[in-house]
Design an enzyme around this catalytic site. Sequence first.
Site, PDB file in Angstrom:
ATOM      1  N   ARG A 110     -14.125 -27.826 -10.746  1.00 56.79           N
ATOM      2  CA  ARG A 110     -13.091 -28.043  -9.708  1.00 56.79           C
ATOM      3  C   ARG A 110     -11.736 -27.481 -10.141  1.00 56.79           C
ATOM      4  O   ARG A 110     -10.684 -27.932  -9.681  1.00 56.79           O
ATOM      5  CB  ARG A 110     -12.965 -29.523  -9.353  1.00 56.79           C
ATOM      6  CG  ARG A 110     -14.262 -30.085  -8.780  1.00 56.79           C
ATOM      7  CD  ARG A 110     -14.041 -31.385  -8.053  1.00 56.79           C
ATOM      8  NE  ARG A 110     -15.286 -31.843  -7.463  1.00 56.79           N
ATOM      9  CZ  ARG A 110     -16.181 -32.593  -8.100  1.00 56.79           C
ATOM     10  NH1 ARG A 110     -15.958 -32.984  -9.340  1.00 56.79           N
ATOM     11  NH2 ARG A 110     -17.288 -32.942  -7.499  1.00 56.79           N
ATOM     12  N   LYS A 132      -3.647 -15.362  -5.283  1.00 54.98           N
ATOM     13  CA  LYS A 132      -4.735 -15.121  -4.323  1.00 54.98           C
ATOM     14  C   LYS A 132      -5.974 -14.704  -5.101  1.00 54.98           C
ATOM     15  O   LYS A 132      -5.900 -13.795  -5.942  1.00 54.98           O
ATOM     16  CB  LYS A 132      -4.368 -14.008  -3.343  1.00 54.98           C
ATOM     17  CG  LYS A 132      -3.544 -14.493  -2.173  1.00 54.98           C
ATOM     18  CD  LYS A 132      -3.456 -13.405  -1.103  1.00 54.98           C
ATOM     19  CE  LYS A 132      -2.580 -13.848   0.045  1.00 54.98           C
ATOM     20  NZ  LYS A 132      -2.361 -12.754   1.021  1.00 54.98           N
ATOM     21  N   GLU A 174       1.228   0.557  -3.232  1.00 50.84           N
ATOM     22  CA  GLU A 174       1.725  -0.826  -3.165  1.00 50.84           C
ATOM     23  C   GLU A 174       3.177  -0.879  -3.608  1.00 50.84           C
ATOM     24  O   GLU A 174       3.972  -1.646  -3.075  1.00 50.84           O
ATOM     25  CB  GLU A 174       0.879  -1.763  -4.044  1.00 50.84           C
ATOM     26  CG  GLU A 174      -0.511  -2.068  -3.512  1.00 50.84           C
ATOM     27  CD  GLU A 174      -0.514  -3.008  -2.295  1.00 50.84           C
ATOM     28  OE1 GLU A 174       0.547  -3.534  -1.912  1.00 50.84           O
ATOM     29  OE2 GLU A 174      -1.598  -3.197  -1.715  1.00 50.84           O
ATOM     30  N   LYS A 202       7.914 -10.061  -5.619  1.00 44.94           N
ATOM     31  CA  LYS A 202       6.742 -10.823  -5.180  1.00 44.94           C
ATOM     32  C   LYS A 202       6.871 -12.288  -5.561  1.00 44.94           C
ATOM     33  O   LYS A 202       6.525 -13.178  -4.775  1.00 44.94           O
ATOM     34  CB  LYS A 202       5.449 -10.217  -5.750  1.00 44.94           C
ATOM     35  CG  LYS A 202       4.231 -10.989  -5.263  1.00 44.94           C
ATOM     36  CD  LYS A 202       2.943 -10.253  -5.246  1.00 44.94           C
ATOM     37  CE  LYS A 202       1.866 -11.147  -4.621  1.00 44.94           C
ATOM     38  NZ  LYS A 202       0.546 -10.547  -4.591  1.00 44.94           N
ATOM     39  N   GLU A 212       1.055 -18.383   2.407  1.00 45.96           N
ATOM     40  CA  GLU A 212       1.144 -17.429   3.519  1.00 45.96           C
ATOM     41  C   GLU A 212       1.154 -18.097   4.879  1.00 45.96           C
ATOM     42  O   GLU A 212       0.407 -17.724   5.793  1.00 45.96           O
ATOM     43  CB  GLU A 212       0.003 -16.400   3.440  1.00 45.96           C
ATOM     44  CG  GLU A 212       0.356 -15.136   4.197  1.00 45.96           C
ATOM     45  CD  GLU A 212      -0.589 -13.982   3.914  1.00 45.96           C
ATOM     46  OE1 GLU A 212      -0.827 -13.674   2.738  1.00 45.96           O
ATOM     47  OE2 GLU A 212      -1.052 -13.394   4.895  1.00 45.96           O
ATOM     48  N   ARG A 216       5.167 -14.769   3.368  1.00 49.08           N
ATOM     49  CA  ARG A 216       4.306 -14.036   2.433  1.00 49.08           C
ATOM     50  C   ARG A 216       3.565 -12.902   3.142  1.00 49.08           C
ATOM     51  O   ARG A 216       3.183 -11.917   2.518  1.00 49.08           O
ATOM     52  CB  ARG A 216       3.324 -14.997   1.746  1.00 49.08           C
ATOM     53  CG  ARG A 216       2.476 -14.290   0.705  1.00 49.08           C
ATOM     54  CD  ARG A 216       1.770 -15.224  -0.233  1.00 49.08           C
ATOM     55  NE  ARG A 216       0.947 -14.463  -1.161  1.00 49.08           N
ATOM     56  CZ  ARG A 216       0.419 -14.948  -2.261  1.00 49.08           C
ATOM     57  NH1 ARG A 216       0.621 -16.197  -2.600  1.00 49.08           N
ATOM     58  NH2 ARG A 216      -0.321 -14.186  -3.044  1.00 49.08           N
ATOM     59  N   ASN A 220       2.113  -7.771   3.326  1.00 47.92           N
ATOM     60  CA  ASN A 220       1.056  -6.949   3.936  1.00 47.92           C
ATOM     61  C   ASN A 220       1.624  -5.761   4.690  1.00 47.92           C
ATOM     62  O   ASN A 220       0.957  -5.192   5.554  1.00 47.92           O
ATOM     63  CB  ASN A 220       0.203  -7.804   4.881  1.00 47.92           C
ATOM     64  CG  ASN A 220      -0.575  -8.850   4.133  1.00 47.92           C
ATOM     65  OD1 ASN A 220      -0.917  -8.660   2.961  1.00 47.92           O
ATOM     66  ND2 ASN A 220      -0.838  -9.981   4.771  1.00 47.92           N
ATOM     67  N   HIS A 223      -0.477  -2.753   5.710  1.00 48.32           N
ATOM     68  CA  HIS A 223      -1.873  -3.100   5.443  1.00 48.32           C
ATOM     69  C   HIS A 223      -2.749  -3.164   6.692  1.00 48.32           C
ATOM     70  O   HIS A 223      -3.968  -3.167   6.571  1.00 48.32           O
ATOM     71  CB  HIS A 223      -1.960  -4.430   4.690  1.00 48.32           C
ATOM     72  CG  HIS A 223      -1.645  -4.295   3.224  1.00 48.32           C
ATOM     73  ND1 HIS A 223      -0.441  -3.812   2.758  1.00 48.32           N
ATOM     74  CD2 HIS A 223      -2.378  -4.567   2.105  1.00 48.32           C
ATOM     75  CE1 HIS A 223      -0.450  -3.803   1.437  1.00 48.32           C
ATOM     76  NE2 HIS A 223      -1.607  -4.256   1.012  1.00 48.32           N
ATOM     77  N   HIS A 227      -6.196  -1.551   6.192  1.00 45.88           N
ATOM     78  CA  HIS A 227      -7.472  -2.274   6.234  1.00 45.88           C
ATOM     79  C   HIS A 227      -8.412  -1.646   7.260  1.00 45.88           C
ATOM     80  O   HIS A 227      -9.615  -1.545   7.023  1.00 45.88           O
ATOM     81  CB  HIS A 227      -7.244  -3.757   6.553  1.00 45.88           C
ATOM     82  CG  HIS A 227      -6.671  -4.514   5.386  1.00 45.88           C
ATOM     83  ND1 HIS A 227      -5.894  -5.635   5.529  1.00 45.88           N
ATOM     84  CD2 HIS A 227      -6.754  -4.292   4.044  1.00 45.88           C
ATOM     85  CE1 HIS A 227      -5.520  -6.074   4.321  1.00 45.88           C
ATOM     86  NE2 HIS A 227      -6.025  -5.276   3.416  1.00 45.88           N
ATOM     87  N   HIS A 239      -7.103   2.164  -2.074  1.00 45.09           N
ATOM     88  CA  HIS A 239      -6.352   1.150  -1.320  1.00 45.09           C
ATOM     89  C   HIS A 239      -4.880   1.560  -1.149  1.00 45.09           C
ATOM     90  O   HIS A 239      -4.339   1.539  -0.036  1.00 45.09           O
ATOM     91  CB  HIS A 239      -6.459  -0.205  -2.010  1.00 45.09           C
ATOM     92  CG  HIS A 239      -5.681  -1.278  -1.323  1.00 45.09           C
ATOM     93  ND1 HIS A 239      -5.990  -1.746  -0.066  1.00 45.09           N
ATOM     94  CD2 HIS A 239      -4.555  -1.951  -1.695  1.00 45.09           C
ATOM     95  CE1 HIS A 239      -5.125  -2.669   0.297  1.00 45.09           C
ATOM     96  NE2 HIS A 239      -4.227  -2.816  -0.671  1.00 45.09           N
TER      97      HIS A 239
HETATM   98  N1  GLY Z   1      -1.436  -9.032  -1.846  1.00 38.27           N
HETATM   99  C1  GLY Z   1      -0.667  -9.775  -0.940  1.00 38.27           C
HETATM  100  C2  GLY Z   1      -0.393 -11.173  -1.390  1.00 38.27           C
HETATM  101  O1  GLY Z   1      -0.610 -11.507  -2.533  1.00 38.27           O
HETATM  102  O2  GLY Z   1       0.030 -11.977  -0.598  1.00 38.27           O
END
Ligand code: GLY
Length: 332
Positions: A110, A132, A174, A202, A212, A216, A220, A223, A227, A239
């Site tokens: 957990r 993430k 990026e 960031k 997010e 946040r 993107n 993106h 995507h 990417h």
């Molecule tokens: N890669 C975008 C984020 O971490 O929110």
Amino acid sequence: MIRLEVPLGSRSYPVVVGASALDEFQSLIPSGVSRIAFVTQRGIGISLESELPSSVHFLPDGEEAKKLSVVEDLCSAFAGDGLTRKDLVVGIGGGVVTDVAGFAASVYHRGIQVLHAPTTLLGQIDAAIGGKTGVNIPEGKNLIGAFWQPSGVICDTDVLKSLPEREFRSGMGELAKYHFLGGEGLDELPLDERVAACIQIKADIVAADEREGDSRALLNYGHTLAHALEIEGRFDLRHGEAVAIGIQYAALVAHALGRIDKARLSEHERVLDVYDLPRSLPEGCDVDQLMELFGRDKKAMTGLTFVLDGPEGLSVVPGVPENTLRDVLTQM
Ligand code: GLY
């Protein structure tokens, strides 16, 4: 060495950036850890030493590793090692490794501690920062995952020197996005300061909106088209290259909607050119198919939603008119 922090209260963590940053590994091992499981891929070729009992687990190469079955195998291996809730997982590699190692750490017992040593530019300025983690399923990328913050991140800029040129340039896609998130002048900095400046941007965004719910999503930028091009799957694009094309597209859309002037559009083109990134759609794009893929984007809850530049900087814009999106795609 540059030392930063992702400020998340009791879950705040250090990020160390610079040449030979991997030498800081011992000092970043949290107290109380009695065993370490290193997770990496065979092609990475970077190992870390510890006096603690440790094991090394190799993930399959490439995006193939981002599967639930791989996470299950990894957790079985952790159990075989006798890893307990007090112990540590260390991900060494690009975004695939840190996503999978981080997700396995988030669910094993957990949740156990994880430390990341990203070895790509994209990993250092994006994937390994902010918690993430996740894997893909046939229905979509990263549809299974968790927010699981690491206990530290080591960004050794020396390891970037041996990256294949195209891999490094993909990271630049990026990096380009950070120019429009407060990082004007990034291209004038030496590499370690540039990486650190992106991480600081960031870190501030993640601190304000860890899960997010809102701001946040600005990370993107570029993106949505990226995507769609990646899901479409016929194009030989990394990417970051897809993100660069997506940034150009978003700037053209913002200009068509009167949100930015010609000078700001030119600034987008200048930044993408500085990093030698693509700005045009690949040959053979199908506009109808891209429009359909825009509708499947995770942000598309109130009509077609894009991160767009404007007088106040980037913002999430719902209900972008379909005819503008289509016209700009056709014009590109
Ligand atoms: N890669 C975008 C984020 O971490 O929110």
